[in-house]
Design a protein around this motif. Structure first.
Motif, short mmCIF file in Angstrom:
data_model
loop_
_atom_site.label_atom_id
_atom_site.label_comp_id
_atom_site.label_asym_id
_atom_site.label_seq_id
_atom_site.Cartn_x
_atom_site.Cartn_y
_atom_site.Cartn_z
N GLU A 48 0.78 -0.80 0.06
CA GLU A 48 -0.19 0.12 -0.29
C GLU A 48 1.29 1.44 0.12
O GLU A 48 2.24 1.18 0.47
N ASP A 49 0.61 2.01 -0.95
CA ASP A 49 1.29 3.40 -0.94
C ASP A 49 1.45 4.08 -0.22
O ASP A 49 1.17 5.87 -0.87
N ARG A 50 0.99 3.87 1.19
CA ARG A 50 1.07 5.02 1.89
C ARG A 50 1.53 4.74 3.02
O ARG A 50 1.89 3.75 4.11
N LYS A 55 1.44 8.92 5.93
CA LYS A 55 0.74 8.51 5.09
C LYS A 55 1.37 9.76 3.68
O LYS A 55 0.75 9.11 2.61
N TYR A 56 2.17 9.80 3.64
CA TYR A 56 3.46 10.10 2.91
C TYR A 56 3.37 8.92 1.15
O TYR A 56 3.83 7.67 1.71
N PRO A 57 3.19 9.72 0.02
CA PRO A 57 3.30 8.37 -0.94
C PRO A 57 4.48 7.56 -1.14
O PRO A 57 5.69 8.41 -0.90
N CYS A 71 10.74 5.62 2.46
CA CYS A 71 9.78 6.77 2.77
C CYS A 71 10.80 8.36 2.71
O CYS A 71 11.68 8.48 3.57
#
Ligand code: FES
Ligand SMILES: [Fe+2]
Length: 352
Positions: A48-50, A55-57, A71
């Motif tokens: 999941e891209d969070r 929650k940054y991609p 990240c």
């Protein structure tokens, strides 16, 4: 036709293998942001891209040579299993892990199961061996579509539209004039159409070097919620198999974000496989035909979006496969919602 929620307990085409490497690729699937990448051993991963921190991609981050994903907002780092292995600001590592999705990479396609991982069942995938079979050749890609997945599904399950939407390439009067046989097998829906002694549409005349009359067969199989395979056979009238020209089209109808859909396609043939000119011609035609569909579906999407549950629809016999397809997806969605509800409501003890 109001179905805008997405089934998640099912396989979707997430990416073609040649799209995914050592750079991070974001693609929304069933309203979930997904980050695809390959580990150093070349296995493909989708998380999941969070970022679990804020929650940054993650797809805006970095992948190092060991396969550690960082990240790029505050520096959380995740190993190949998606487990947080550290962060720059402190010595002890935060307790965090990424949601990873079941994947199957096969025949140059990466299939993703965005729902309950326990239910991911490889046997539900169609046979795609023709994508790597040396006696076949194919072209593939993905086209963005600003329309809900259900509209694309109905477009493919009702090919009578070829007569009207694609009259200069694959359609002619014979398509709409020939009825289909529909079969339902569990959740799967199939249809077949046999057009015997018809005029060859321009695409088939040029692709197969045939002159009219021809026999043309279409066998479509829908593997819900998002896979469609079309088997096409064209032959000079009376010759039939095995002298016919075979083509296959695979469509991955993958819901993206909101009412957007990734329209994955692969078009294959089992004749003149080394003819590069023919490959180029077929690929251009495929994209031109798909653009005609995209234009129509995006116009249709506006009409559905501005008329939710409003005007009643009228249907005809040739809608049968599309209606069965709609029903199959609706049933899957209902099953999924029931299972979610059951998981939320603790089971009361059996009453005495
Ligand atoms: S949002 Fe990813 S580290 Fe802060
Ligand atoms: Fe079409």
């Amino acid at each position: 036709m109001t179905l805008t929620q997405h089934v998640r307990n099912g396989w979707y085409l997430g990416a073609w293998s040649d799209e995914i490497g050592r750079t991070l690729k974001q693609r929304w699937i069933t309203d979930i942001p997904v980050c695809f990448y390959r580990l150093p051993d070349q296995t493909v991963t989708a998380v999941e891209d969070r970022c679990p921190h804020r929650k940054y991609p993650l797809s805006l981050g970095h992948l190092d040579d060991e396969g550690t994903l960082q990240c790029d907002y505050h520096g959380y780092r995740f190993n190949g299993q998606g487990v947080c292995v550290g962060v720059a600001e402190q010595a002890d590592r935060p307790k965090a892990a990424l949601r990873r999705f079941p994947l199957v990479e096969r025949d140059g396609a990466i299939w993703i199961w965005p729902g309950d991982p326990e239910l991911a069942d490889e046997s539900l995938l169609p046979d795609t061996s023709w994508l790597t079979d040396p006696s076949w050749t194919h072209v593939h890609g993905v086209v963005p579509l600003k329309a809900r997945h259900m509209l694309l599904l109905e477009n493919l399950l009702d090919l009578t539209h070829e007569t009207f939407l694609h009259p200069t390439s694959i359609g002619n009067a014979a398509v709409a004039a020939t009825p289909i046989d529909v079969t339902v097998d569990g959740d799967r829906v199939g249809f077949s159409r046999r057009m015997i002694g018809i005029e060859a549409p321009p695409f088939y005349e040029k692709s197969c070097g045939l002159t009219s009359p021809v026999d043309r067969w279409q066998d479509g199989d829908f593997y819900p919620p998002g896979i469609f395979v079309l088997n096409i056979r064209v032959a000079a009238t009376g010759t039939e198999e095995p002298d016919g020209f075979h083509m296959k089209v695979l469509y991955g109808m993958t819901p993206g974000r909101g009412n957007e859909t990734h329209d994955f396609y692969a078009l294959g043939r089992d004749y003149l496989i080394d003819d590069q000119e023919l490959t180029k011609f077929q690929h251009e035609q495929q994209l031109a035909v798909m653009q005609e569909d995209v234009d129509a579906l995006e116009a249709q999407e506006i009409m559905y979006a501005t008329d939710p549950g409003g005007t009643a629809e009228s249907s005809i016999k040739s809608d049968l496969a599309a209606l069965r397809g709609r029903r199959a997806v609706a049933k899957m969605l209902a099953r999924e919602q029931r299972a979610q509800q059951d998981a939320r409501i603790p089971h009361s003890r059996a009453s005495v």
